[in-house]
Structures are given as C-alpha cells and as structure tokens.
Design a protein around this motif. Structure first.
Motif, PDB file in Angstrom:
ATOM      1  N   ARG A  39       0.849  -1.196   0.000  1.00 20.86           N
ATOM      2  CA  ARG A  39       0.000   0.000   0.000  1.00 20.86           C
ATOM      3  C   ARG A  39       0.882   1.242   0.000  1.00 20.86           C
ATOM      4  O   ARG A  39       2.076   1.186   0.303  1.00 20.86           O
ATOM      5  CB  ARG A  39      -0.929   0.031   1.213  1.00 20.86           C
ATOM      6  CG  ARG A  39      -0.220   0.079   2.562  1.00 20.86           C
ATOM      7  CD  ARG A  39      -1.203   0.128   3.723  1.00 20.86           C
ATOM      8  NE  ARG A  39      -0.535   0.254   5.014  1.00 20.86           N
ATOM      9  CZ  ARG A  39      -0.194  -0.782   5.775  1.00 20.86           C
ATOM     10  NH1 ARG A  39      -0.453  -2.015   5.384  1.00 20.86           N
ATOM     11  NH2 ARG A  39       0.407  -0.582   6.934  1.00 20.86           N
ATOM     12  N   THR A  40       0.273   2.363  -0.337  1.00 21.47           N
ATOM     13  CA  THR A  40       0.934   3.660  -0.222  1.00 21.47           C
ATOM     14  C   THR A  40       0.317   4.397   0.946  1.00 21.47           C
ATOM     15  O   THR A  40      -0.911   4.496   1.061  1.00 21.47           O
ATOM     16  CB  THR A  40       0.760   4.480  -1.512  1.00 21.47           C
ATOM     17  OG1 THR A  40       1.344   3.748  -2.603  1.00 21.47           O
ATOM     18  CG2 THR A  40       1.455   5.832  -1.394  1.00 21.47           C
ATOM     19  N   GLU A  41       1.148   4.906   1.839  1.00 20.13           N
ATOM     20  CA  GLU A  41       0.687   5.580   3.050  1.00 20.13           C
ATOM     21  C   GLU A  41       0.385   7.055   2.750  1.00 20.13           C
ATOM     22  O   GLU A  41       0.883   7.620   1.778  1.00 20.13           O
ATOM     23  CB  GLU A  41       1.762   5.480   4.140  1.00 20.13           C
ATOM     24  CG  GLU A  41       2.207   4.058   4.463  1.00 20.13           C
ATOM     25  CD  GLU A  41       1.205   3.294   5.314  1.00 20.13           C
ATOM     26  OE1 GLU A  41      -0.007   3.604   5.259  1.00 20.13           O
ATOM     27  OE2 GLU A  41       1.630   2.375   6.034  1.00 20.13           O
ATOM     28  N   PRO A  42      -0.431   7.706   3.611  1.00 23.93           N
ATOM     29  CA  PRO A  42      -0.753   9.125   3.395  1.00 23.93           C
ATOM     30  C   PRO A  42       0.477  10.032   3.333  1.00 23.93           C
ATOM     31  O   PRO A  42       0.444  11.064   2.663  1.00 23.93           O
ATOM     32  CB  PRO A  42      -1.634   9.456   4.605  1.00 23.93           C
ATOM     33  CG  PRO A  42      -2.274   8.155   4.984  1.00 23.93           C
ATOM     34  CD  PRO A  42      -1.219   7.124   4.722  1.00 23.93           C
ATOM     35  N   ASP A  43       1.569   9.647   4.028  1.00 23.60           N
ATOM     36  CA  ASP A  43       2.771  10.488   4.014  1.00 23.60           C
ATOM     37  C   ASP A  43       3.646  10.240   2.781  1.00 23.60           C
ATOM     38  O   ASP A  43       4.725  10.825   2.659  1.00 23.60           O
ATOM     39  CB  ASP A  43       3.581  10.271   5.299  1.00 23.60           C
ATOM     40  CG  ASP A  43       4.127   8.855   5.428  1.00 23.60           C
ATOM     41  OD1 ASP A  43       3.842   8.002   4.555  1.00 23.60           O
ATOM     42  OD2 ASP A  43       4.848   8.588   6.420  1.00 23.60           O
ATOM     43  N   GLY A  44       3.202   9.385   1.880  1.00 25.52           N
ATOM     44  CA  GLY A  44       3.968   9.106   0.665  1.00 25.52           C
ATOM     45  C   GLY A  44       4.894   7.917   0.772  1.00 25.52           C
ATOM     46  O   GLY A  44       5.476   7.503  -0.243  1.00 25.52           O
ATOM     47  N   SER A  45       5.055   7.357   1.970  1.00 20.05           N
ATOM     48  CA  SER A  45       5.862   6.151   2.102  1.00 20.05           C
ATOM     49  C   SER A  45       5.120   4.968   1.484  1.00 20.05           C
ATOM     50  O   SER A  45       3.907   5.019   1.263  1.00 20.05           O
ATOM     51  CB  SER A  45       6.178   5.871   3.571  1.00 20.05           C
ATOM     52  OG  SER A  45       4.988   5.617   4.305  1.00 20.05           O
TER      53      SER A  45
ATOM     54  N   LYS B 125       6.252   8.001  -4.230  1.00 21.77           N
ATOM     55  CA  LYS B 125       7.318   8.892  -3.757  1.00 21.77           C
ATOM     56  C   LYS B 125       8.447   8.151  -3.051  1.00 21.77           C
ATOM     57  O   LYS B 125       9.421   8.769  -2.636  1.00 21.77           O
ATOM     58  CB  LYS B 125       6.725   9.940  -2.811  1.00 21.77           C
ATOM     59  CG  LYS B 125       5.738  10.891  -3.470  1.00 21.77           C
ATOM     60  CD  LYS B 125       5.230  11.915  -2.469  1.00 21.77           C
ATOM     61  CE  LYS B 125       4.259  12.893  -3.118  1.00 21.77           C
ATOM     62  NZ  LYS B 125       3.735  13.883  -2.131  1.00 21.77           N
TER      63      LYS B 125
ATOM     64  N   ARG C 146       8.486  -1.010   4.898  1.00 22.13           N
ATOM     65  CA  ARG C 146       7.984   0.335   4.642  1.00 22.13           C
ATOM     66  C   ARG C 146       9.166   1.223   4.214  1.00 22.13           C
ATOM     67  O   ARG C 146      10.109   1.419   4.973  1.00 22.13           O
ATOM     68  CB  ARG C 146       7.287   0.932   5.853  1.00 22.13           C
ATOM     69  CG  ARG C 146       6.754   2.365   5.594  1.00 22.13           C
ATOM     70  CD  ARG C 146       6.071   2.975   6.801  1.00 22.13           C
ATOM     71  NE  ARG C 146       4.754   2.412   7.024  1.00 22.13           N
ATOM     72  CZ  ARG C 146       4.416   1.645   8.059  1.00 22.13           C
ATOM     73  NH1 ARG C 146       5.338   1.333   8.959  1.00 22.13           N
ATOM     74  NH2 ARG C 146       3.183   1.182   8.184  1.00 22.13           N
TER      75      ARG C 146
END
Length: 254
Positions: free
Chosen positions: A11-17, A123, A247
């Motif tokens: 998955r892609t996290e809200p912070d771009g990680s 990102k 991550r």
C-alpha cells in the motif's frame, strides 16, 4: 502454521511512504515443478522478487519471461547476464535503472554476479539487489564486501538486498552484511525461520536485508499460502522462499 493474514499488504501511506512485499527465492534454474513455483510466487503477492539460480543458458530469457508472466510479474534485470541472480517486479514499480554485475572469477569456482536496480513506488525510491554467494568461505566473505560496495554505489538512501548466502547467520559473510544492514528476519521475525531444505527445514541460509531507514514490518518463510500446498513448496525448488513486508520512506525524486 503462519499465514499471510498478519503480514501487511502492499500500500501507499498518506505520508507518501510505501509498504512493499519483497520475496527472495532460489529457484534452482527452473529444474523442478515450475507450475508449483509460479503458484508460490503468485500467492506471496510480491512487489519485488529477488531470484537466485535463474536460468543462465539456452533460451534463458524466454524461460524467465514465462515464469514472470505465470506469476504476475515482469522481468526487471539479471538472469544469464548476472550469472544467475535476477529481479522481477510488479507493475506497481516504476523502474529508474538496472545494472547486472559480474563478480571476480576464482579459477575452478562457479561464476557469481549481482542483479541490481533502482525503482520507485510513488514517492518512495529504493535500490534493490539479488545475490547468490559462493560455496567457498573466503570467496564468500569477499563477495559480501563487494555486495556492500555495490549497494553504496547505487546512490540512493534506502536499499533492499536479498539472496542465497550459502551461510548461516553466525558465518563471517552473513555477519559482515548484517553489520551494515538490517537482517529482516532478526529485526521482525514472522513465519518460519529455516529455508533449507523444503523437505527438512533446518538452517537459514537465505535472507533479506535493508538499510536502517527502511522499516521491517515482518519477514520469514510464508506458510498457509492461499492455493499453495506443502507439496507445492517441496516440489517448486530446493529452497523455501523468504517474504518480507517493508515500509520505504518517501523521498524526493532525482
């Protein structure tokens, strides 16, 4: 029996990680049950596949392409041009560059190499390396140092490496690599530990490593894979796979 239920999905996290699944697997030149092998890889749902003993000789590209297609992957780098190590990836990955590296040849010993790439997941940007170290102790130790040098030369802050080290964690080459990188299983053990052999797992000679900035969410030998039987794991090849969820922090694009 450990399953994938408690290993994070990609998955892609809200912070771009980005959370990515990384699979390392010695496939013994596709000399075993390739249908079972494709089922295992598919069930692990990896974003990156670090292969060892990929086909190297007659029509090796076609054989590797067939495995990639059968397991929902595409070829990233390696194979015959890296003396065995290879990289596959899902379409989630954006490829920046690849490089196959042949290591110095010791007369009388098998040629070894490294498959490397730099990829992005949104990102998050990461270097990747697959290796298969020597059976000979001194050469294996030197190759561990060359591996670390190559990772440093990728020029990215976050790196994932994995492969068949032909050595247990207390060996000098394994310890040389683990001194600079996180040993993912030791950092966040999940699933089984031992990778050799499928019929009698009794030693860990395959591993996934990551630079300190990468968060290890879990790593180990997966069991209870959907659509995969214990017979499949024994028939696919002579090693068990290592699967990790990692991550990768977001970073600026080059």
């Amino acid at each position: 029996m450990p399953s994938l239920d408690n290993l994070p999905d990609s998955r892609t996290e809200p912070d771009g990680s980005a959370v990515v699944r990384v699979l390392s697997y010695n496939i013994r030149s596709l000399r075993d049950d390739t249908d079972a092998l494709a089922r295992v890889i598919t069930a692990c749902a990896p974003d990156l596949v670090l292969l060892q003993e990929a086909p190297r000789f007659f029509r090796w590209r076609k054989k590797l392409a067939r495995l990639a297609a059968a397991s929902g992957q595409v070829i990233l780098s390696g194979g015959g041009t890296a003396a065995g190590p290879a990289l596959l990836c899902s379409l989630r990955a954006t490829v920046e560059r690849t490089e196959d590296v042949l290591l110095p040849l010791t007369p009388g010993l098998h040629r070894r190499g490294l498959a490397t790439a730099v990829v992005r997941f949104g990102k998050a940007r990461v270097g990747v390396l697959s290796c298969h170290l020597s059976l000979q102790k001194d050469e294996r130790y030197e190759q561990g140092g060359l591996l670390l040098d190559r990772l440093a030369g990728l020029g990215v802050p976050h790196v994932i490496a994995g492969g068949d080290l032909n050595e247990r964690p207390d060996g000098p080459a394994f310890r040389r690599i683990a001194k600079d990188l996180q040993d993912a299983w030791a950092t966040a053990p999940w699933g089984g530990e031992h990778t050799s052999t499928p019929a009698d797992p009794h030693q860990r000679i395959d591993a996934i490593f990551a630079t300190p900035g990468v968060e290890v969410l879990g790593c180990g030998v997966p069991r209870g894979l959907p659509g995969v039987t214990e017979d499949d794991l024994r028939a696919a090849t002579d090693h068990l796979p290592v699967l990790a969820a990692l991550r990768i922090p977001a970073g600026d694009r080059p």
